[in-house]
Every structure is written in structure tokens, then in C-alpha cells.
Design an enzyme around this catalytic site. Structure first.
Site, PDB file in Angstrom:
ATOM      1  CG  ASN A  19      40.956  56.204 106.895  1.00  0.00           C
ATOM      2  OD1 ASN A  19      41.801  55.798 106.109  1.00  0.00           O
ATOM      3  ND2 ASN A  19      40.659  57.477 107.032  1.00  0.00           N
ATOM      4  CD  GLU A  46      28.809  57.335 113.339  1.00  0.00           C
ATOM      5  OE1 GLU A  46      29.199  58.519 113.296  1.00  0.00           O
ATOM      6  OE2 GLU A  46      29.255  56.437 112.605  1.00  0.00           O
ATOM      7  CG  ASP A  75      38.326  61.027 116.437  1.00  0.00           C
ATOM      8  OD1 ASP A  75      37.590  60.348 115.701  1.00  0.00           O
ATOM      9  OD2 ASP A  75      38.224  62.266 116.539  1.00  0.00           O
ATOM     10  N   GLY A 152      41.879  62.405 102.845  1.00  0.00           N
ATOM     11  CA  GLY A 152      41.305  63.560 103.547  1.00  0.00           C
ATOM     12  C   GLY A 152      41.969  64.877 103.156  1.00  0.00           C
ATOM     13  CG  ASP A 154      47.094  63.348 103.982  1.00  0.00           C
ATOM     14  OD1 ASP A 154      47.245  63.890 105.095  1.00  0.00           O
ATOM     15  OD2 ASP A 154      47.113  62.117 103.830  1.00  0.00           O
ATOM     16  CE  LYS A 175      49.332  61.764 106.991  1.00  0.00           C
ATOM     17  NZ  LYS A 175      47.981  61.322 106.640  1.00  0.00           N
ATOM     18  CG  HIS A 180      48.095  64.125 112.866  1.00  0.00           C
ATOM     19  ND1 HIS A 180      48.643  64.217 111.611  1.00  0.00           N
ATOM     20  CD2 HIS A 180      46.846  63.601 112.677  1.00  0.00           C
ATOM     21  CE1 HIS A 180      47.775  63.790 110.707  1.00  0.00           C
ATOM     22  NE2 HIS A 180      46.668  63.402 111.339  1.00  0.00           N
ATOM     23  NE  ARG A 181      45.941  58.465 111.787  1.00  0.00           N
ATOM     24  CZ  ARG A 181      45.721  59.425 110.873  1.00  0.00           C
ATOM     25  NH1 ARG A 181      46.523  59.595 109.848  1.00  0.00           N
ATOM     26  NH2 ARG A 181      44.655  60.202 110.984  1.00  0.00           N
TER      27      ARG A 181
END
Ligand code: ITT
Length: 205
Positions: A19, A46, A75, A152, A154, A175, A180-181
Site C-alpha cells: 500500500n 494471508e 496492520d 480507504g 479516510d 493526518k 493511529h499509524r
């Protein structure tokens, strides 16, 4: 595209993700902490799990084993109070199937819009040791999507620290003040800077 200075004591970290938006956010946050970030597109394991920490942990172990380098994997998921935490660890699938419009539909007529994003950054060394760092951004689901930045969910998420504005209406830098990231990555950076191994140092010579 912004450029970042690499000094002789800049550390390097490999970030396994497919991503590009996540990578750009991480590169900007980690550059503030004097860490250079390299994107590695390894075929991700996965993992299906109800807990995003387990997903990040197992993916990081798998990535470090495949590339034989110290690596981070991140994640994240969107947890909506009125939906008992859904989509949470299934955010990727839900985004691909019903998208942000599907979430807005699910919340039609629902006054409780409380939600949070959770991120887990997992660092794994080539010998398989893992350490995880968590970041949470509290906020609300907007009444309709707003803004075209980011990715996503956002455009439908308004962080509590900047009410009335969605992540989709923010630059990467803005942002990163609330996300969170960014919170999880700053915790990781604080720890990583204390790690002595010279193997992680980038030399400008
Ligand atoms: P990886 O290659 O790093 O796994 P991904 O896009 O699959 O990238 P995740 O599994 O971590 O990322 O995220 C699951 C979904 O949650 C993602 O597809 C987005 O729809 C949503 N999401 C995660 N973080 C987000 C953020 O910061 N802003 C908006 N949506 C986000």
C-alpha cells in the site's frame, strides 16, 4: 514528492507493504525521527485472525523470513461502536466489497457515530524476534464521504483531535498529527533508535 535528508547516522528500516499510501505516511513520520524507510513488496501471508496484533505479528515473521532482513509490517482496522467493532480486522475485505459507501449505508439513521482506527506496527528481526507497537485514533464516522486525499476509509473518518474534518480532507503531514499509524510508528521509532546494531545504519559515504 518530498525528499528527505540522509545523514551518516540515519537508520534504515524495511517496510513490507503493498500500500503506497501507507508507505508514504510511514516515510514521512519516520523521517522526523531520522529513520529512512524502504518499501518492500513481499507476497504477504494471508492471515485471518480477530486480532490485528496477531495479523501484524505473523505477517512480520513471514516477511522477515522471506527477505532475511529486519522488517516492519503494519496492520490497521476501523472499529465502529454501533456495529460492535465491525469491520475491525476485516476492514480490507469490507473496503474491497462494500467500500466506504457501504459503511455510510449501514449507519443510516444511527446517531452513535463513534469509531476508532487501530494500527499495530510489528518489527521482526531475521532471527524471528518480534515486538509490536500500537496506535489508536478516536473519532467519528462522517454523514457522507468528504475529501479525496489518503486512501480507504479516510473520507468518512473525522478524528476527535480535529473535529469536522475527515482524514480525506487532510495532507499526509496533517493526518500524521492524529493518525493511529503515526502514533504506532512514533512508538516504534523511539524504541528502534535505542537499538545499537550498526547493521541498520545508512552510510552516506
Ligand atoms: P498492506 O499491504 O500493508 O497489508 P492494506 O491496504 O491491505 O496494506 P491493512 O490490511 O492494514 O492494509 O488495512 C485494511 C484496510 O483498512 C485498508 O484496506 C483500508 O481500507 C483500511 N485502512 C487501514 N488504515 C487506514 C487509514 O489510515 N485510512 C483509511 N483506511 C484505512
Amino acid at each position: 514528492m518530498p525528499t528527505y535528508e540522509i545523514s551518516p547516522c540515519t537508520k534504515l528500516i524495511f517496510f513490507a507493504t503493498r500500500n503506497m499510501h501507507k508507505f508514504n505516511e510511514a516515510r514521512s513520520v519516520l523521517a522526523e525521527c531520522n529513520i529512512a524507510t524502504a518499501m518492500i513488496k513481499v507476497k504477504a501471508l494471508e492471515v485471518q485472525d480477530d486480532d490485528i496484533e496477531n495479523i501484524a505479528r505473523l505477517s512480520a515473521i513471514d516477511a522477515a523470513r522471506k527477505i532475511n532482513l529486519p522488517v516492519i509490517v503494519e496492520d490497521a482496522g476501523l472499529f465502529i461502536d454501533a456495529l460492535n467493532g465491525f469491520p475491525g480486522p476485516y476492514s480490507s475485505y469490507v473496503y474491497r466489497t462494500v467500500g466506504k459507501e457501504g459503511i455510510i449505508k449501514l449507519l443510516e439513521g444511527v446517531s452513535n457515530r463513534e469509531a476508532y482506527f487501530k494500527s499495530v506496527v510489528a518489527f521482526c528481526s531475521p532471527d524471528g524476534n518480534v515486538i509490536c507497537f500500537e496506535g489508536i485514533a478516536e473519532g467519528k464516522i462522517a454523514m457522507e464521504p468528504r475529501g479525496s486525499s489518503g486512501f480507504g476509509f479516510d473520507p468518512i473518518f473525522e478524528p476527535a483531535e480535529q473535529p469536522g474534518k475527515t482524514f480525506g480532507e487532510m495532507s499526509i503531514e496533517e493526518k500524521n498529527r492524529f493518525s493511529h499509524r503515526a502514533k504506532a510508528l512514533r512508538k516504534f521509532a523511539e524504541w528502534y533508535r535505542t537499538q545499537a546494531s550498526s547493521a541498520f545504519i545508512v552510510s552516506s559515504n
